[in-house]
Scaffold this motif. Sequence first.
Motif, PDB file in Angstrom:
ATOM      1  N   ARG A   1      -7.945  -1.179  -6.124  1.00 43.06           N
ATOM      2  CA  ARG A   1      -6.576  -1.490  -5.710  1.00 43.06           C
ATOM      3  C   ARG A   1      -5.975  -2.534  -6.652  1.00 43.06           C
ATOM      4  O   ARG A   1      -4.815  -2.446  -7.045  1.00 43.06           O
TER       5      ARG A   1
ATOM      6  N   GLU B   1       3.575   4.273  -7.283  1.00 44.84           N
ATOM      7  CA  GLU B   1       2.946   3.534  -6.205  1.00 44.84           C
ATOM      8  C   GLU B   1       1.515   4.019  -6.150  1.00 44.84           C
ATOM      9  O   GLU B   1       1.213   5.133  -6.593  1.00 44.84           O
TER      10      GLU B   1
ATOM     11  N   GLN C   1      -0.855   9.938   0.887  1.00 40.20           N
ATOM     12  CA  GLN C   1      -2.263   9.997   0.495  1.00 40.20           C
ATOM     13  C   GLN C   1      -2.783  11.404   0.772  1.00 40.20           C
ATOM     14  O   GLN C   1      -3.499  11.653   1.731  1.00 40.20           O
TER      15      GLN C   1
ATOM     16  N   ASP D   1      -2.729   3.418  -4.248  1.00 38.98           N
ATOM     17  CA  ASP D   1      -3.602   2.790  -3.261  1.00 38.98           C
ATOM     18  C   ASP D   1      -5.029   3.257  -3.494  1.00 38.98           C
ATOM     19  O   ASP D   1      -5.264   4.261  -4.169  1.00 38.98           O
ATOM     20  N   SER D   2      -5.954   2.505  -2.943  1.00 47.06           N
ATOM     21  CA  SER D   2      -7.370   2.845  -3.010  1.00 47.06           C
ATOM     22  C   SER D   2      -8.079   2.240  -1.817  1.00 47.06           C
ATOM     23  O   SER D   2      -7.616   1.258  -1.239  1.00 47.06           O
TER      24      SER D   2
ATOM     25  N   GLY E   1       0.812  -1.213   0.000  1.00 45.46           N
ATOM     26  CA  GLY E   1       0.000   0.000   0.000  1.00 45.46           C
ATOM     27  C   GLY E   1       0.842   1.258   0.000  1.00 45.46           C
ATOM     28  O   GLY E   1       2.047   1.234   0.267  1.00 45.46           O
TER      29      GLY E   1
END
Length: 136
Positions: free
Chosen positions: A77, A68, A41, A70-71, A35
């Motif tokens: 993802r 990189e 984020q 993330d979700s 992640g």
Amino acid sequence: MASAAFEEIVEDFEFLDDWEDRYRHVIELGKAMTGLDAALQVPATKVDGCASQVWLHPVIEGGVFRFEGDSDAMIVRGLIAVLRALYNDLPLAEVAAVDARAEFGRLGLNDHLSAQRSNGLRAMIERIRETAAAAA
């Protein structure tokens, strides 16, 4: 020509007969992906146009593109993991030449994503392409 990592995903998909199994495989790819650190984020890495929360953080070194991501949604993802297999480790100049829609079509994903997920995928691809172009 797609990367070896993406070709491996294509081969895996060839062994999965129904869409449910393919969908589960995409989710598993997302679960296996490291992640994005919470500190990354932030609004600058957030991708607009996605129904779920999505963050993509580029890492460009020596003219080579990586990112990189993330979700908060497991399928998204997984889509990020597939995009990473498609784009990571490409020279910046080659990123724009990737026909992501055609490559995702090889997986059958274009036909099985909801309209919202398709829009989000397009937004992620656009962010990747814009980032690579700006860095080139």
